[in-house]
Design a protein around this motif. Structure first.
Motif, PDB file in Angstrom:
ATOM      1  N   TYR A 210      89.528  42.964  30.946  1.00 58.26           N
ATOM      2  CA  TYR A 210      88.582  42.347  30.018  1.00 58.26           C
ATOM      3  C   TYR A 210      87.483  43.358  29.688  1.00 58.26           C
ATOM      4  CZ  TYR A 210      90.498  37.735  31.235  1.00 58.26           C
ATOM      5  OH  TYR A 210      91.319  36.652  31.430  1.00 58.26           O
ATOM      6  N   GLU A 212      83.911  43.902  26.805  1.00 60.06           N
ATOM      7  CA  GLU A 212      83.115  43.374  25.708  1.00 60.06           C
ATOM      8  C   GLU A 212      83.133  44.342  24.537  1.00 60.06           C
ATOM      9  OE1 GLU A 212      79.219  42.403  27.035  1.00 60.06           O
ATOM     10  OE2 GLU A 212      79.887  40.713  28.282  1.00 60.06           O
ATOM     11  N   ASP A 215      80.159  41.104  20.015  1.00 61.96           N
ATOM     12  CA  ASP A 215      79.936  39.747  20.523  1.00 61.96           C
ATOM     13  C   ASP A 215      81.202  39.105  21.068  1.00 61.96           C
ATOM     14  OD1 ASP A 215      77.244  39.800  19.860  1.00 61.96           O
ATOM     15  OD2 ASP A 215      77.583  39.030  17.837  1.00 61.96           O
ATOM     16  N   ASP A 216      82.268  39.874  21.170  1.00 66.46           N
ATOM     17  CA  ASP A 216      83.552  39.329  21.617  1.00 66.46           C
ATOM     18  C   ASP A 216      83.917  39.812  23.014  1.00 66.46           C
ATOM     19  OD1 ASP A 216      83.837  38.084  19.184  1.00 66.46           O
ATOM     20  OD2 ASP A 216      85.095  39.663  18.326  1.00 66.46           O
ATOM     21  N   LEU A 217      84.641  38.955  23.747  1.00 66.85           N
ATOM     22  CA  LEU A 217      85.275  39.342  24.997  1.00 66.85           C
ATOM     23  C   LEU A 217      86.743  39.590  24.683  1.00 66.85           C
ATOM     24  CD1 LEU A 217      85.085  39.680  28.106  1.00 66.85           C
ATOM     25  CD2 LEU A 217      85.796  37.277  28.280  1.00 66.85           C
ATOM     26  N   THR A 229      87.723  36.625  22.238  1.00 66.28           N
ATOM     27  CA  THR A 229      87.006  35.360  22.346  1.00 66.28           C
ATOM     28  C   THR A 229      85.521  35.567  22.095  1.00 66.28           C
ATOM     29  OG1 THR A 229      88.597  34.706  24.055  1.00 66.28           O
ATOM     30  CG2 THR A 229      86.626  33.356  23.808  1.00 66.28           C
ATOM     31  N   PRO A 230      84.921  34.807  21.175  1.00 67.43           N
ATOM     32  CA  PRO A 230      83.476  34.920  20.943  1.00 67.43           C
ATOM     33  C   PRO A 230      82.686  34.525  22.190  1.00 67.43           C
ATOM     34  CG  PRO A 230      84.550  33.705  19.175  1.00 67.43           C
ATOM     35  CD  PRO A 230      85.553  33.839  20.276  1.00 67.43           C
ATOM     36  N   LYS A 231      81.471  35.058  22.318  1.00 67.42           N
ATOM     37  CA  LYS A 231      80.615  34.705  23.442  1.00 67.42           C
ATOM     38  C   LYS A 231      80.364  33.194  23.455  1.00 67.42           C
ATOM     39  CE  LYS A 231      78.080  39.002  24.252  1.00 67.42           C
ATOM     40  NZ  LYS A 231      76.761  39.668  24.213  1.00 67.42           N
ATOM     41  N   GLY A 232      80.353  32.638  24.648  1.00 68.59           N
ATOM     42  CA  GLY A 232      80.108  31.213  24.795  1.00 68.59           C
ATOM     43  C   GLY A 232      81.340  30.343  24.695  1.00 68.59           C
TER      44      GLY A 232
END
Length: 334
Positions: A210, A212, A215-217, A229-232
């Protein structure tokens, strides 16, 4: 007037990836627990999961004290030159007091039939036996007592199979789905070199990365980026089949959406179809998951047997993507 026939009580077969989850499943009402050794002989060979020999023997004693059976999954395909590991697993399962072993490989089934004739043998879903002719071969040649049916059959097809065979059948009622024919997945091995059907690891953690990016993982399996995947937003488990990709103008889940099988509402027709056992998937899941799902399906089965309606959506919050499906059981696309 004749009294109505008593409903057959199906066996609730529940997962346990650790001794703690094992005790939880027993206490939540499992009729049988399935588990595996801490090595490549079982198809959930993840770090931190499974049982050593002492843990299995202790867990089996605990289960038997509570009237619960134990089925040991030795359901991967042995590597050439390394069959002794799989042979030892069968012997150790019998020595520990297992009620049955769940096997997939033809050679291993033959070995168990000859060397351990008194040990009950179940055919794993990994063997992909999905028609009466195939099932009869296993039963008549190797004394298979139960076959776990692949998740590709409708309820009507299961009923037709049961009408032609003499062994018990077991079907999945909750948990992850697989887009591949059971026991035939090559996606993970293509990306990592490790086969889920041999080494027992789909998306091995050693190959998951994984990182960063803005703003994406970003999730990578081997050299492949499989999700962003977007943050949150909760990141899904990093499997290729549930990854999001670009195909032409489409961007999203190309192979399979993140969704869980939930056949609770199909318990009545599955009982009528002659199914012997209902299986819950999830040996890699938490104790909380185990407790909630086992308790929910214990209540569903008991409600059906008592003539009460089964409550809908009992376990939706535990499903992948908070979404459930009846899968192939209904085959609404036909």
């Amino acid at each position: 007037m004749n009294a109505p026939l008593a409903k057959t009580r199906p066996e609730l077969v529940c997962p346990a990836g650790t001794p703690a989850a094992f005790r939880t499943a027993v206490e939540a009402g499992a009729d049988a627990i399935y588990c595996g050794f801490r090595d490549e002989t079982n198809a959930r060979n993840f770090p931190g999961l499974n049982f050593d020999r002492s843990e299995l023997a202790q867990s089996i004693r605990f289960a038997h004290d509570h009237g619960t059976k134990v089925l040991v999954a030795i359901n991967t395909f042995p590597r050439a030159g390394a069959t002794a590991l799989w042979h030892k697993a069968v012997a150790d399962a019998e020595d520990a007091g297992a009620d049955a072993v769940i096997l997939a490989d033809l050679g291993l089934v033959a070995h168990a039939a000859v060397k351990h004739p008194n040990l009950r043998r179940h055919l794993s879903v990994q063997a992909a036996a999905s028609n009466p002719d195939a099932i009869r071969f296993w039963v008549e040649t190797f004394g298979i007592r139960r076959v776990v049916l692949p998740r590709i059959l409708s309820v009507a097809e299961i009923a037709a199979i049961n009408a032609e065979i003499t062994c018990e059948t077991e079907v999945f009622v909750f948990g992850g789905l697989c887009v591949m024919a059971e026991g035939r997945c090559s996606l993970s091995s293509h990306a990592t070199g490790k086969s889920p059907n041999m080494q027992g690891v789909c998306s091995p953690p050693s190959h998951v990365v994984y990182k960063e990016e803005g703003d994406d993982l970003v999730a990578k399996l081997g050299a492949y980026t499989i999700d962003r995947t977007p943050k949150g937003v909760a990141a899904p488990y990093p499997t290729l089949c549930k990854g999001r990709f670009t195909a032409g103008t489409y961007q999203g889940h190309v192979f399979e959406d993140p969704v869980s099988l939930d056949a609770a509402m199909l318990i009545p027709p599955l009982v009528d179809a002659g199914v012997t056992a209902f299986k819950i998937e999830g040996r890699q899941r938490s104790r909380a998951y185990t407790q909630a799902v086992v308790a929910a399906f214990r209540k569903a089965v008991d409600d059906h047997l008592a003539g009460r309606p089964i409550a809908a959506d009992m376990t939706r919050r535990l499903a992948e993507g908070q979404t459930t499906t009846a899968g192939a059981y209904k085959k609404t696309w036909r």
